[in-house]
Design an enzyme around this catalytic site. Sequence first.
Site, PDB file in Angstrom:
ATOM      1  NE  ARG A   1      51.340  38.094  45.780  1.00 56.26           N
ATOM      2  CZ  ARG A   1      50.465  38.152  44.770  1.00 56.26           C
ATOM      3  NH1 ARG A   1      50.564  37.288  43.791  1.00 56.26           N
ATOM      4  NH2 ARG A   1      49.532  39.070  44.735  1.00 56.26           N
TER       5      ARG A   1
ATOM      6  CD  GLU B   1      38.421  49.432  39.247  1.00 55.96           C
ATOM      7  OE1 GLU B   1      39.348  48.601  39.277  1.00 55.96           O
ATOM      8  OE2 GLU B   1      38.425  50.439  38.522  1.00 55.96           O
TER       9      GLU B   1
HETATM   10  P1  AMP Z   1      43.159  44.643  48.333  1.00 55.26           P
HETATM   11  O1  AMP Z   1      41.989  43.751  48.635  1.00 55.26           O
HETATM   12  O2  AMP Z   1      42.824  45.737  47.358  1.00 55.26           O
HETATM   13  O3  AMP Z   1      43.821  45.170  49.594  1.00 55.26           O
HETATM   14  O4  AMP Z   1      44.229  43.749  47.571  1.00 55.26           O
HETATM   15  C1  AMP Z   1      45.073  42.905  48.273  1.00 55.26           C
HETATM   16  C2  AMP Z   1      45.347  41.631  47.550  1.00 55.26           C
HETATM   17  O5  AMP Z   1      45.613  41.847  46.158  1.00 55.26           O
HETATM   18  C3  AMP Z   1      46.573  40.966  48.143  1.00 55.26           C
HETATM   19  O6  AMP Z   1      46.324  39.565  48.240  1.00 55.26           O
HETATM   20  C4  AMP Z   1      47.695  41.289  47.177  1.00 55.26           C
HETATM   21  O7  AMP Z   1      48.529  40.181  47.000  1.00 55.26           O
HETATM   22  C5  AMP Z   1      47.006  41.681  45.868  1.00 55.26           C
HETATM   23  N1  AMP Z   1      47.465  42.971  45.320  1.00 55.26           N
HETATM   24  C6  AMP Z   1      46.729  44.111  45.204  1.00 55.26           C
HETATM   25  N2  AMP Z   1      47.435  45.101  44.645  1.00 55.26           N
HETATM   26  C7  AMP Z   1      48.672  44.611  44.414  1.00 55.26           C
HETATM   27  C8  AMP Z   1      49.895  45.158  43.861  1.00 55.26           C
HETATM   28  N3  AMP Z   1      49.982  46.415  43.450  1.00 55.26           N
HETATM   29  N4  AMP Z   1      50.971  44.346  43.800  1.00 55.26           N
HETATM   30  C9  AMP Z   1      50.911  43.061  44.236  1.00 55.26           C
HETATM   31  N5  AMP Z   1      49.810  42.494  44.739  1.00 55.26           N
HETATM   32  C10 AMP Z   1      48.697  43.242  44.841  1.00 55.26           C
END
Ligand code: AMP
Length: 184
Positions: free
Chosen positions: A67, A104
Site C-alpha cells: 500500500r 511475532e
Molecule cells: P508493522 O511492521 O507492525 O509496523 O506493520 C506495518 C505494516 O503492516 C504496514 O505495511 C501495514 O500496511 C500493515 N499493517 C499492520 N497492522 C495493520 C492494521 N491494523 N491495519 C492495516 N494494515 C496494517
Amino acid sequence: MKTLSTEDKNYLMGKIRDIPDFPKPGIVFKDITTLLRDPKAFGFLMDHLEDRYKEMEIDFIAGIDSRGFIFGAALADRLEKGFVPIRKQGKLPYTTIGEKYALEYGFDEIEIHIDAFESDKERPNVLLIDDLIATGGTATAAANLIEKSGAHCVEACFILGLNFLRGDRKLQKITSVYSVLEVD
Ligand code: AMP
C-alpha cells in the site's frame, strides 16, 4: 507548510474503514481502500503530502510493499521525483539487497534493487512512505535498508500511526517520523 486542522483529520479518518478481526482475531484492520475510491478525499490527502514535502530536499520516494506504493508513486509524480519500491523478499527481478526483521513468530525480509538510488549525489535523500505504522518493524527495516544502500532516509511518512503500539520509538532512532493521522 499547512498543518491539518482537527476537522481535516476527522474528515480523512472518516474515510478509513475499520475491519474487526482481519486478518486474524483481535486485529482491527485499517482499510484505506475506502479513502482511495473517494477522489475528493484522496486528492485532499495528496494535496497535504505535496504541501508538506515540496520544500524538503528529497531525491527519491520509497514506498513499502504494497500500500506504500499507492501513496508513494502518486506523491513521486506530484513532486517530480523518482519512485523506488521496497518489496517483500523474492519479488524484485534484478540484484537486490535485503533486510530481515522480526515478526511475532519468525522473520520476514524486504528487499530493494542494488542500484535503486543511483544518482549524481553521493548520498541521495529518500522519503520513505507506507499506509500505516503498527509495531514499526517493517518501516525500521526499510529505513535501515535505505541507509545500507548508501542513501539517507530523511523522513518516514505514514497515513496512519497506531500510536498505542509505539512503533515510532525504534524508527525515530534512525529517521524523523510523521503520521498524517494518529490513533491513540
Ligand atoms: P508493522 O511492521 O507492525 O509496523 O506493520 C506495518 C505494516 O503492516 C504496514 O505495511 C501495514 O500496511 C500493515 N499493517 C499492520 N497492522 C495493520 C492494521 N491494523 N491495519 C492495516 N494494515 C496494517
